[in-house]
Write an enzyme that holds these catalytic residues in place. Sequence first.
Site, mmCIF file in Angstrom:
data_model
loop_
_atom_site.group_PDB
_atom_site.id
_atom_site.type_symbol
_atom_site.label_atom_id
_atom_site.label_comp_id
_atom_site.label_asym_id
_atom_site.label_seq_id
_atom_site.Cartn_x
_atom_site.Cartn_y
_atom_site.Cartn_z
ATOM 1 N N GLU A 182 1.501 22.858 -63.696
ATOM 2 C CA GLU A 182 1.114 21.452 -63.556
ATOM 3 C C GLU A 182 0.177 21.078 -64.698
ATOM 4 O O GLU A 182 -0.560 21.927 -65.221
ATOM 5 C CB GLU A 182 0.410 21.266 -62.202
ATOM 6 C CG GLU A 182 -0.079 19.841 -61.964
ATOM 7 C CD GLU A 182 -0.502 19.595 -60.512
ATOM 8 O OE1 GLU A 182 -0.472 20.541 -59.693
ATOM 9 O OE2 GLU A 182 -0.864 18.445 -60.204
ATOM 10 N N ASN A 209 0.157 16.980 -57.770
ATOM 11 C CA ASN A 209 -0.495 15.681 -57.631
ATOM 12 C C ASN A 209 -0.456 14.897 -58.945
ATOM 13 O O ASN A 209 -0.421 13.664 -58.939
ATOM 14 C CB ASN A 209 -1.950 15.876 -57.190
ATOM 15 C CG ASN A 209 -2.046 16.519 -55.817
ATOM 16 O OD1 ASN A 209 -1.090 16.505 -55.041
ATOM 17 N ND2 ASN A 209 -3.193 17.099 -55.499
ATOM 18 N N ASN A 220 5.914 14.234 -54.937
ATOM 19 C CA ASN A 220 5.123 15.395 -54.534
ATOM 20 C C ASN A 220 4.162 15.021 -53.411
ATOM 21 O O ASN A 220 3.417 14.032 -53.537
ATOM 22 C CB ASN A 220 4.289 15.893 -55.728
ATOM 23 C CG ASN A 220 3.350 17.021 -55.345
ATOM 24 O OD1 ASN A 220 3.790 18.131 -55.067
ATOM 25 N ND2 ASN A 220 2.051 16.739 -55.286
ATOM 26 N N GLU A 221 4.181 15.770 -52.329
ATOM 27 C CA GLU A 221 3.220 15.621 -51.217
ATOM 28 C C GLU A 221 2.915 14.158 -50.910
ATOM 29 O O GLU A 221 1.752 13.752 -50.808
ATOM 30 C CB GLU A 221 1.918 16.391 -51.537
ATOM 31 C CG GLU A 221 2.136 17.887 -51.617
ATOM 32 C CD GLU A 221 0.859 18.719 -51.673
ATOM 33 O OE1 GLU A 221 -0.239 18.150 -51.836
ATOM 34 O OE2 GLU A 221 0.965 19.960 -51.558
ATOM 35 N N TYR A 224 -0.914 26.958 -48.641
ATOM 36 C CA TYR A 224 -1.896 27.849 -49.268
ATOM 37 C C TYR A 224 -2.752 28.446 -48.157
ATOM 38 O O TYR A 224 -3.032 27.777 -47.164
ATOM 39 C CB TYR A 224 -2.804 27.069 -50.220
ATOM 40 C CG TYR A 224 -2.083 26.451 -51.392
ATOM 41 C CD1 TYR A 224 -1.805 27.203 -52.528
ATOM 42 C CD2 TYR A 224 -1.682 25.116 -51.371
ATOM 43 C CE1 TYR A 224 -1.148 26.638 -53.617
ATOM 44 C CE2 TYR A 224 -1.026 24.545 -52.453
ATOM 45 C CZ TYR A 224 -0.758 25.305 -53.566
ATOM 46 O OH TYR A 224 -0.106 24.747 -54.643
ATOM 47 N N GLU A 228 5.502 25.311 -53.269
ATOM 48 C CA GLU A 228 4.103 25.665 -53.560
ATOM 49 C C GLU A 228 3.649 26.652 -52.496
ATOM 50 O O GLU A 228 3.632 26.314 -51.311
ATOM 51 C CB GLU A 228 3.182 24.440 -53.539
ATOM 52 C CG GLU A 228 3.357 23.521 -54.727
ATOM 53 C CD GLU A 228 2.304 22.417 -54.803
ATOM 54 O OE1 GLU A 228 1.145 22.653 -54.390
ATOM 55 O OE2 GLU A 228 2.657 21.323 -55.265
ATOM 56 N N GLN A 260 0.066 28.684 -58.930
ATOM 57 C CA GLN A 260 0.866 28.293 -60.059
ATOM 58 C C GLN A 260 1.043 29.520 -60.964
ATOM 59 O O GLN A 260 0.904 30.633 -60.467
ATOM 60 C CB GLN A 260 0.205 27.127 -60.770
ATOM 61 C CG GLN A 260 0.063 25.897 -59.826
ATOM 62 C CD GLN A 260 -0.331 24.617 -60.532
ATOM 63 O OE1 GLN A 260 -0.374 24.541 -61.745
ATOM 64 N NE2 GLN A 260 -0.645 23.587 -59.755
#
Length: 501
Positions: free
Chosen positions: A27, A72, A172-173, A244, A292, A352
């Site tokens: 990212e 993000n 994304n999200e 996560y 992720e 990542q």
Amino acid sequence: MKMARMVLDRDYRIGQVDKRLFGSFLEHLGRAIYTGIYEPGHPMADEEGFRKDVLALVKELNVPVVRWPGGNFVSGYNWEDGIGPVEKRPTKLDMAWSSTEANAVGVQEFCSWAKKAGSSVMMAINLGTRGVDEARNLVEYCNHPSGSYWSDLRVQNGAKEPLNVKLWCLGNEMDGPWQIGHKTAVEYARVAHEAGKVMKWIDPSIELVASGSSNLYMPSFGSWEQTVLEEAYDTVDYMSLHQYYGNAEGDTASFLARSVEMDAFIDGVVSICDAVRAKMHSKKRIHLSFDEWNVWFHSNGRDQDYYDSRVWKQAPPLLEDTYTFEDALLVGSMLITLLKHADRVKIACMAQLVNVIAPIMTAPGGGAWRQTIYYPFLHASRFGRGTVLRPVLDAPQMQTKALGAVPNVDAVAVEAEDGSLTIFAVNKDMENDVLLQADLRAFPELKLRSHIQLHADDVKACNTLEAPDCVVPRNGEGGTIENGRLELRLQSLSWNVIRLG
Ligand code: AHR
């Protein structure tokens, strides 16, 4: 000694491993790109400014697909800022990470880096501040051969051949209030469906990933996925999952138990996808993209101080978690969990890859090193390709505060095309070694070839620039195989790769 019994048979299979299960993510965040993969002026930089030492480590991991540019970040990104002459590109504020983005690396540079790394690109589109128009233009820029405004511009910018990006994330999200342009499920479902529809009109060979819940704990988990799929079932190919874990409480047993929760998360999303399928009388199956996943918590407080300072730096050191040995154990268990769902999880991206919650770290102008979590990923990527066998595993239970009683061993086996077999196993028991007894009578020809083990006496041991080899894999003590029965000691708190051929 405690015992874990495992039975394996070629006829009991979970499915073929899609190589994209060993994907990763870069990212525009912190030092992932700038002073991570890209550092012109570094002694190891190539003609395009990419660090060759970092490329070598990425290649060693053999990462077939890399998600880019966010995260993000993508929800405020204008991809057109990153094309054309570099000196003319604008510097913009990135609100996702309170940083400045000078756009030296854009679509073409990243695709060029990915090619050097032996990876394909999983490109995310901005459905936060933008929508259908920019999405279709980006696909035209990347994939249309020539003869249109955007494809000709790509040719003019030096890429005669299409970039051929085959895998795309629709935002994304978007369920998260922290997201730039956060949406309700209905708002997201509509724009994802419409953007995806025209993207496929331009290039019908692409595959699309719908943005799922940001994590299992989101209050809208379940209803979000259902709403999105009821609108966009025919357009999308995958539903995304993100998760996560952290051990801020210092409770190692609960932390290591989290793979059980990840397993239930995957089961839950599979159920929702299949429920919508049944309701829609569809023949198509939606697969999962766990795009992720990792451990993330070490850097939290430090980063909050930076965000609060509002200084808008270029490539500030953010999310630079220094990983411990216990983090590597959970990463191993998460990899085992992904493999156990190989029939439905076709894509997964460790988040990542470099500097930002990453297996690879770099010093600006200096060296690069492997974090503890590098090793289970390396082993799974190297030896975990083939057919996953459904293990019958009976392991002792251990008590945890967070999840109650859970098995103290996670294990799975993968049969490679050449007939060799690899068993991956984590012993999470903090006090006891466990004797693994594997019934391999269905594989009379197999011999024990090697036993690789990752273990450290201190669960908080880590690798640094100064001491890069504190936690490294070593040869394990091996075991015995007689009449098709393997016996091997799994040391208390260890990651094990048992190779038979
Ligand atoms: O990987 C770091 C961030 O975690 C990503 O930008 C976002 O998608 C997630 O919340």
